[in-house]
Design a protein around this motif. Sequence first.
Motif, mmCIF file in Angstrom:
data_model
loop_
_atom_site.group_PDB
_atom_site.id
_atom_site.type_symbol
_atom_site.label_atom_id
_atom_site.label_comp_id
_atom_site.label_asym_id
_atom_site.label_seq_id
_atom_site.Cartn_x
_atom_site.Cartn_y
_atom_site.Cartn_z
ATOM 1 N N THR A 1 77.425 82.960 9.632
ATOM 2 C CA THR A 1 77.197 83.497 8.288
ATOM 3 C C THR A 1 78.041 84.742 8.032
ATOM 4 O OG1 THR A 1 75.267 84.725 9.113
ATOM 5 C CG2 THR A 1 74.872 82.555 8.153
ATOM 6 N N THR A 2 78.269 85.539 9.078
ATOM 7 C CA THR A 2 79.124 86.722 8.913
ATOM 8 C C THR A 2 80.552 86.309 8.592
ATOM 9 O OG1 THR A 2 77.756 88.023 10.447
ATOM 10 C CG2 THR A 2 80.017 88.774 10.063
ATOM 11 N N ALA A 3 81.053 85.295 9.310
ATOM 12 C CA ALA A 3 82.407 84.799 9.054
ATOM 13 C C ALA A 3 82.508 84.211 7.646
ATOM 14 C CB ALA A 3 82.787 83.753 10.096
ATOM 15 N N ARG A 4 81.490 83.459 7.255
ATOM 16 C CA ARG A 4 81.502 82.852 5.910
ATOM 17 C C ARG A 4 81.483 83.926 4.828
ATOM 18 N NH1 ARG A 4 76.668 78.868 4.722
ATOM 19 N NH2 ARG A 4 75.546 80.851 4.887
ATOM 20 N N GLU A 5 80.714 84.970 5.040
ATOM 21 C CA GLU A 5 80.649 86.050 4.068
ATOM 22 C C GLU A 5 81.992 86.778 3.973
ATOM 23 O OE1 GLU A 5 79.295 88.385 1.083
ATOM 24 O OE2 GLU A 5 78.380 86.575 1.938
ATOM 25 N N GLU A 6 82.635 86.982 5.123
ATOM 26 C CA GLU A 6 83.956 87.619 5.113
ATOM 27 C C GLU A 6 84.944 86.788 4.298
ATOM 28 O OE1 GLU A 6 87.626 88.636 8.208
ATOM 29 O OE2 GLU A 6 85.613 88.238 8.989
ATOM 30 N N PHE A 7 84.918 85.450 4.515
ATOM 31 C CA PHE A 7 85.797 84.559 3.762
ATOM 32 C C PHE A 7 85.478 84.626 2.266
ATOM 33 C CE2 PHE A 7 86.285 80.409 1.710
ATOM 34 C CZ PHE A 7 87.646 80.237 1.822
ATOM 35 N N ASN A 8 84.183 84.591 1.915
ATOM 36 C CA ASN A 8 83.790 84.629 0.505
ATOM 37 C C ASN A 8 84.236 85.918 -0.172
ATOM 38 O OD1 ASN A 8 82.610 82.105 0.628
ATOM 39 N ND2 ASN A 8 80.562 82.885 1.075
ATOM 40 N N GLN A 9 84.127 87.037 0.550
ATOM 41 C CA GLN A 9 84.556 88.319 -0.017
ATOM 42 C C GLN A 9 86.067 88.326 -0.258
ATOM 43 O OE1 GLN A 9 83.123 91.297 2.690
ATOM 44 N NE2 GLN A 9 80.983 91.118 2.024
ATOM 45 N N ARG A 10 86.818 87.786 0.715
ATOM 46 C CA ARG A 10 88.274 87.723 0.546
ATOM 47 C C ARG A 10 88.647 86.808 -0.616
ATOM 48 N NH1 ARG A 10 90.516 85.062 4.142
ATOM 49 N NH2 ARG A 10 92.614 85.805 3.693
ATOM 50 N N ARG A 11 87.918 85.677 -0.720
ATOM 51 C CA ARG A 11 88.207 84.744 -1.814
ATOM 52 C C ARG A 11 87.898 85.383 -3.163
ATOM 53 N NH1 ARG A 11 85.123 79.091 -1.729
ATOM 54 N NH2 ARG A 11 83.362 80.542 -1.777
ATOM 55 N N THR A 12 86.775 86.092 -3.250
ATOM 56 C CA THR A 12 86.421 86.756 -4.508
ATOM 57 C C THR A 12 87.475 87.790 -4.892
ATOM 58 O OG1 THR A 12 84.058 86.433 -4.068
ATOM 59 C CG2 THR A 12 84.675 88.156 -5.646
ATOM 60 N N ALA A 13 87.918 88.566 -3.897
ATOM 61 C CA ALA A 13 88.944 89.576 -4.159
ATOM 62 C C ALA A 13 90.255 88.926 -4.583
ATOM 63 C CB ALA A 13 89.159 90.437 -2.917
ATOM 64 N N HIS A 14 90.584 87.798 -3.938
ATOM 65 C CA HIS A 14 91.838 87.094 -4.273
ATOM 66 C C HIS A 14 91.834 86.636 -5.723
ATOM 67 C CE1 HIS A 14 95.085 84.147 -4.171
ATOM 68 N NE2 HIS A 14 94.223 83.266 -4.675
ATOM 69 N N ALA B 1 90.009 87.705 -8.160
ATOM 70 C CA ALA B 1 89.984 88.839 -9.076
ATOM 71 C C ALA B 1 91.399 89.365 -9.294
ATOM 72 C CB ALA B 1 89.081 89.939 -8.526
ATOM 73 N N ALA B 2 92.151 89.476 -8.173
ATOM 74 C CA ALA B 2 93.548 89.919 -8.285
ATOM 75 C C ALA B 2 94.374 88.894 -9.050
ATOM 76 C CB ALA B 2 94.126 90.133 -6.886
ATOM 77 N N GLN C 1 96.634 89.400 -12.307
ATOM 78 C CA GLN C 1 98.053 89.021 -12.334
ATOM 79 C C GLN C 1 98.342 88.074 -13.491
ATOM 80 O OE1 GLN C 1 99.093 85.539 -10.768
ATOM 81 N NE2 GLN C 1 100.768 85.934 -12.190
ATOM 82 N N ARG C 2 97.431 87.137 -13.764
ATOM 83 C CA ARG C 2 97.646 86.185 -14.849
ATOM 84 C C ARG C 2 97.613 86.871 -16.206
ATOM 85 N NH1 ARG C 2 94.134 81.044 -12.501
ATOM 86 N NH2 ARG C 2 95.810 80.251 -11.117
ATOM 87 N N ALA C 3 96.791 87.899 -16.330
ATOM 88 C CA ALA C 3 96.772 88.650 -17.589
ATOM 89 C C ALA C 3 98.115 89.345 -17.807
ATOM 90 C CB ALA C 3 95.636 89.670 -17.566
ATOM 91 N N GLN C 4 98.670 89.919 -16.723
ATOM 92 C CA GLN C 4 99.984 90.564 -16.829
ATOM 93 C C GLN C 4 101.070 89.540 -17.128
ATOM 94 O OE1 GLN C 4 100.282 92.515 -13.043
ATOM 95 N NE2 GLN C 4 98.946 94.228 -13.629
#
Length: 400
Positions: A177-190, A192-193, A197-200
């Motif tokens: 679950t810790t690994a999955r949460e780390e992946f989910n956080q990275r995916r959410t951040a990706h 969002a970025a 970028q698409r708005a720019q």
Amino acid sequence: MSERNSSEWGRVGDDGTVYVRTTAGERPVGSWRAGSPAEGFAHFARRYDDLAAEVALLEQRLTVPSADLTGLAASARRLLASLGTAAVVGDLDALTGRLGSVLDAVGERTAQREAERAQRAAAAVEAKEALVAESERLARSSDWKAVGERFRSIAVDFRAITGVDRRTDADLWKRVTTAREEFNQRRTAHFAALDQQRAQSRQRKEAIVTEAEALVDSTEWSATSAQYRTLMNQWKSAGRAPRDVEDALWARFRAAQDTFFTRRNAANAERDAHLRVSQAAKEQLLAEAAALDLARPDQALRRLRQIEEQWDLIGKVPRDAVSDLERRLSAVSDRIRSASDARWRRQESVESPFVVTLRESVAKLEARLERARAHGRTDEVAETESALATQREWLAHATR
């Protein structure tokens, strides 16, 4: 005491008391006054047979792989404890030994089951640790869709593995679950970025489209064409806007380009009208080149060189015909030169000592194969066919 009052495993006393004999001595098991001593022995022997049947049943249960070893051991101990007071006449020492063997076998089977259970538990832990390791590796992945789906299947696979103690299972699941949460956080951040970028990108591409639409009425054909190429490069480097906006902006950009280049092409068509005569001349040369006889490659190659010289002397043709004419001439030229090169390669390969050696080897193998088939030597036939196939393939490559 008379002989009829005793037997191998017991005796009947004068007062009617029945005794059983064991290696520890004899003990009374009951009394018999209703008939003859033989009848008394038969009565207590039948009771012994019943007891022996219970022991035999335990021995039979022991052969069943899925037997309840705990219950079997309890039954064996109960019977063993009863032998000291059992009202029977028979070989109680033998029953004692058999029950002891049953208990020994139960102990061995129990130890074996415990070892197998421990082995299964270790395998289960190993399987779950593999899923944990995969989860921790995937936590660093950027394959968002595939890895997200894999995390869901890992959870299913993890729960399907049983036999792990609760504490170990909880610790391993926590790592998943810790690994999955780390992946989910990275995916959410990706994403969002990516949204930022698409708005720019949208702003940059809207500016590109505005500039492209301002150029559609230009008559500066060369300079404006270069500007459109620059705008296209800027478009490619601007990144993707949101999908619906991207498609709409691209349609406007393409429409602006098409409008300008349609006007430019029309102007060029008027200018290129006088070049149609040159185009017709080159078409005639192409027809002649295409009709050259490839079976006589040397003559065809000499005529091709003359045609190419005439082609250059004719000069320019309309812009929209240049690429097609050059492509067709290049294709004809490639075929003629390939035919000429192939002729020289075949001539060189026929005279090659390597080819001569290969031909001789193939001939020898063919003769050997015919002899092997005639004599029914199947092993030699298979071996020779394999070698012959290899040699023939080499020969084909060498003479190609």
